[in-house]
Design a protein around this motif. Structure first.
Motif, mmCIF file in Angstrom:
data_model
loop_
_atom_site.group_PDB
_atom_site.id
_atom_site.type_symbol
_atom_site.label_atom_id
_atom_site.label_comp_id
_atom_site.label_asym_id
_atom_site.label_seq_id
_atom_site.Cartn_x
_atom_site.Cartn_y
_atom_site.Cartn_z
ATOM 1 N N LEU A 69 0.804 -1.224 0.000
ATOM 2 C CA LEU A 69 0.000 0.000 0.000
ATOM 3 C C LEU A 69 0.840 1.278 0.000
ATOM 4 N N GLY A 70 2.156 1.136 0.161
ATOM 5 C CA GLY A 70 3.027 2.306 0.240
ATOM 6 C C GLY A 70 2.961 3.170 -1.013
ATOM 7 N N ASP A 71 3.043 2.535 -2.188
ATOM 8 C CA ASP A 71 2.986 3.280 -3.449
ATOM 9 C C ASP A 71 1.665 4.016 -3.599
ATOM 10 N N LEU A 72 0.600 3.408 -3.114
ATOM 11 C CA LEU A 72 -0.718 4.024 -3.222
ATOM 12 C C LEU A 72 -0.787 5.301 -2.387
ATOM 13 N N LYS A 73 -0.204 5.263 -1.207
ATOM 14 C CA LYS A 73 -0.205 6.448 -0.345
ATOM 15 C C LYS A 73 0.549 7.598 -0.995
ATOM 16 N N VAL A 74 1.666 7.268 -1.660
ATOM 17 C CA VAL A 74 2.432 8.298 -2.371
ATOM 18 C C VAL A 74 1.608 8.856 -3.527
ATOM 19 N N ALA A 75 0.939 7.974 -4.264
ATOM 20 C CA ALA A 75 0.136 8.398 -5.419
ATOM 21 C C ALA A 75 -0.997 9.333 -5.000
ATOM 22 N N LEU A 76 -1.601 9.065 -3.866
ATOM 23 C CA LEU A 76 -2.710 9.891 -3.383
ATOM 24 C C LEU A 76 -2.256 11.303 -3.015
ATOM 25 N N ARG A 77 -0.948 11.463 -2.823
ATOM 26 C CA ARG A 77 -0.411 12.794 -2.490
ATOM 27 C C ARG A 77 0.239 13.463 -3.696
ATOM 28 N N THR A 78 0.122 12.853 -4.876
ATOM 29 C CA THR A 78 0.760 13.373 -6.083
ATOM 30 C C THR A 78 -0.301 13.823 -7.087
ATOM 31 N N PRO A 79 -0.499 15.137 -7.266
ATOM 32 C CA PRO A 79 -1.564 15.634 -8.151
ATOM 33 C C PRO A 79 -1.476 15.093 -9.578
ATOM 34 N N ARG A 80 -0.264 15.001 -10.127
ATOM 35 C CA ARG A 80 -0.120 14.524 -11.510
ATOM 36 C C ARG A 80 -0.591 13.077 -11.637
ATOM 37 N N THR A 81 -0.216 12.228 -10.680
ATOM 38 C CA THR A 81 -0.641 10.837 -10.705
ATOM 39 C C THR A 81 -2.153 10.731 -10.552
ATOM 40 N N LEU A 82 -2.722 11.555 -9.681
ATOM 41 C CA LEU A 82 -4.172 11.544 -9.487
ATOM 42 C C LEU A 82 -4.901 11.963 -10.767
ATOM 43 N N ALA A 83 -4.355 12.958 -11.471
ATOM 44 C CA ALA A 83 -4.978 13.424 -12.714
ATOM 45 C C ALA A 83 -4.927 12.327 -13.772
ATOM 46 N N MET A 84 -3.775 11.660 -13.886
ATOM 47 C CA MET A 84 -3.641 10.574 -14.874
ATOM 48 C C MET A 84 -4.549 9.404 -14.516
ATOM 49 N N ALA A 85 -4.627 9.076 -13.225
ATOM 50 C CA ALA A 85 -5.480 7.967 -12.787
ATOM 51 C C ALA A 85 -6.956 8.293 -13.000
ATOM 52 N N SER A 86 -7.313 9.566 -12.872
ATOM 53 C CA SER A 86 -8.699 9.970 -13.128
ATOM 54 C C SER A 86 -9.065 9.726 -14.590
ATOM 55 N N MET A 87 -8.118 10.012 -15.486
ATOM 56 C CA MET A 87 -8.369 9.785 -16.912
ATOM 57 C C MET A 87 -8.553 8.299 -17.208
ATOM 58 N N THR A 88 -7.659 7.461 -16.664
ATOM 59 C CA THR A 88 -7.778 6.027 -16.923
ATOM 60 C C THR A 88 -9.031 5.458 -16.253
ATOM 61 N N ALA A 89 -9.407 6.029 -15.100
ATOM 62 C CA ALA A 89 -10.616 5.571 -14.419
ATOM 63 C C ALA A 89 -11.860 5.853 -15.258
ATOM 64 N N ILE A 90 -11.903 7.015 -15.896
ATOM 65 C CA ILE A 90 -13.039 7.357 -16.764
ATOM 66 C C ILE A 90 -13.100 6.410 -17.958
ATOM 67 N N LEU A 91 -11.944 6.121 -18.553
ATOM 68 C CA LEU A 91 -11.904 5.232 -19.718
ATOM 69 C C LEU A 91 -12.345 3.816 -19.361
ATOM 70 N N VAL A 92 -11.910 3.312 -18.204
ATOM 71 C CA VAL A 92 -12.290 1.949 -17.833
ATOM 72 C C VAL A 92 -13.764 1.893 -17.460
ATOM 73 N N THR A 93 -14.314 2.987 -16.939
ATOM 74 C CA THR A 93 -15.743 3.031 -16.640
ATOM 75 C C THR A 93 -16.568 2.969 -17.924
ATOM 76 N N ILE A 94 -16.134 3.708 -18.951
ATOM 77 C CA ILE A 94 -16.814 3.655 -20.251
ATOM 78 C C ILE A 94 -16.763 2.237 -20.807
ATOM 79 N N ASN A 95 -15.596 1.595 -20.677
ATOM 80 C CA ASN A 95 -15.440 0.234 -21.185
ATOM 81 C C ASN A 95 -16.356 -0.736 -20.445
ATOM 82 N N TRP A 96 -16.340 -0.670 -19.124
ATOM 83 C CA TRP A 96 -17.193 -1.552 -18.328
ATOM 84 C C TRP A 96 -18.665 -1.322 -18.643
ATOM 85 N N GLY A 97 -19.061 -0.038 -18.710
ATOM 86 C CA GLY A 97 -20.464 0.282 -18.956
ATOM 87 C C GLY A 97 -20.948 -0.250 -20.294
ATOM 88 N N THR A 98 -20.120 -0.078 -21.326
ATOM 89 C CA THR A 98 -20.475 -0.573 -22.661
ATOM 90 C C THR A 98 -20.578 -2.086 -22.661
#
Length: 303
Positions: A69-98
């Motif tokens: 879980l260490g890497d996850l804690k670092v990612a949650l404090r990194t705005p750039r990583t959060l922004a990139m993860a938000s983009m991939t999260a939206i894409l995977v949601t579209i994929n799952w929904g379809t």
């Protein structure tokens, strides 16, 4: 003192273990249409919300038990990583929904088509965005897939939007996911964490309005919805661990297991009609995939 050089036997064991992990993940994904079909009477967006929410404890428990879980804690404090993860999260949601909508509404063949086309789309994406050079076999494979899509579009009078949506969302998801500076398991948990608040809010809203299926329609629906977390997170995490131990060329060829299983289930179990256009389009795509696989194997032998 231990040696840093792996023995041939150790490499073979890792390869066998990786193959079994990846095969298990693909087989689980291959039978997923049965689970999604059982949820076909529930709106796709509600199913997606439950896939997100119930994936959090499953993925979190696995990572906690592994002490990762260490890497996850670092990612949650990194705005750039959060922004990139938000983009991939939206894409995977579209994929799952379809995907969920397609299986529940009699479009499993279109789902299979989308996942058959996806490897060829990823090649084209690499050539366009990363300026990767394409061989003649790869170009021919992409052309065959494009011709198949045109045939289906002409026959239907519009693009096969389910296949196109699955291809685009998963293709771009894979492309951007590679740049996410976090491990695959941690990245998956980060994505569902970012999606969990709106998903949970949507579930609460549906239940408050008397439109939800978690508590209102019986134990069967409740069990299926809660189980969405397991059937979503488990194959992804098994695959992520196996993929680290296998060559990309091996994974590239094994990925056809899933759409092949979806295709067979759609035709022989769900009794979806092939029709003339699909009877022509699917062999064209299969021919393209044969060319693609041949080019991968040839490159692998050269290396």
């Amino acid at each position: 003192m231990t040696s840093d050089i792996s023995t041939p036997a150790a490499r073979s064991d890792d390869g066998t273990r990786g193959f079994l992990y990846v095969l298990t993940a693909y087989l689980l994904w291959g039978v997923l249409p049965f689970y999604m079909k059982a949820l076909g009477h529930i709106p796709a967006m509600e199913v997606i919300a439950h896939r997100i929410v119930w994936s959090v404890p499953v993925a979190g428990t696995v990572l906690l038990s592994l002490g990762r879980l260490g890497d996850l804690k670092v990612a949650l404090r990194t705005p750039r990583t959060l922004a990139m993860a938000s983009m991939t999260a939206i894409l995977v949601t579209i994929n799952w929904g379809t995907y969920v909508w397609a299986i529940g509404n009699g479009h499993s063949l279109d789902a299979a088509l989308g996942y058959f086309i996806n490897p060829l789309f990823s090649i084209a994406l690499g050539a366009i965005l990363l300026k990767e050079k394409l061989g003649k076999a790869q170009i021919a494979a992409i052309v065959l897939a494009a011709v198949a899509v045109v045939i289906l579009a002409v026959d239907a009078g519009s693009l096969p939007w389910v296949a196109v949506a699955l291809t685009l969302s998963w293709g771009f998801y894979g492309f951007f996911r590679k740049t996410l500076p976090i491990g695959p398991n941690q990245g998956f948990l980060l994505e569902v964490l970012l999606l969990s608040l709106p998903a949970l809010a949507y579930i609460v809203y549906l239940e408050a309005q008397g439109e939800g299926h978690l508590f209102r329609t019986g134990t069967y629906d409740t069990s299926l919805l809660v189980g969405c977390g397991l059937v979503t997170a488990l194959p992804l995490m098994i695959f992520a661990n196996g993929a680290k131990l296998l060559r990309l060329s091996t994974i590239g060829i094994m990925q056809y297991i899933v759409p092949t299983m979806i295709f067979l289930i759609a035709v022989f179990v769900f009794q979806e009609p092939l029709g003339t256009a699909r009877t022509i389009a699917f062999p064209l795509i299969w021919a393209g995939l044969v060319l693609y696989s041949w080019s991968i194997l040839r490159q692998s032998r050269k290396r």
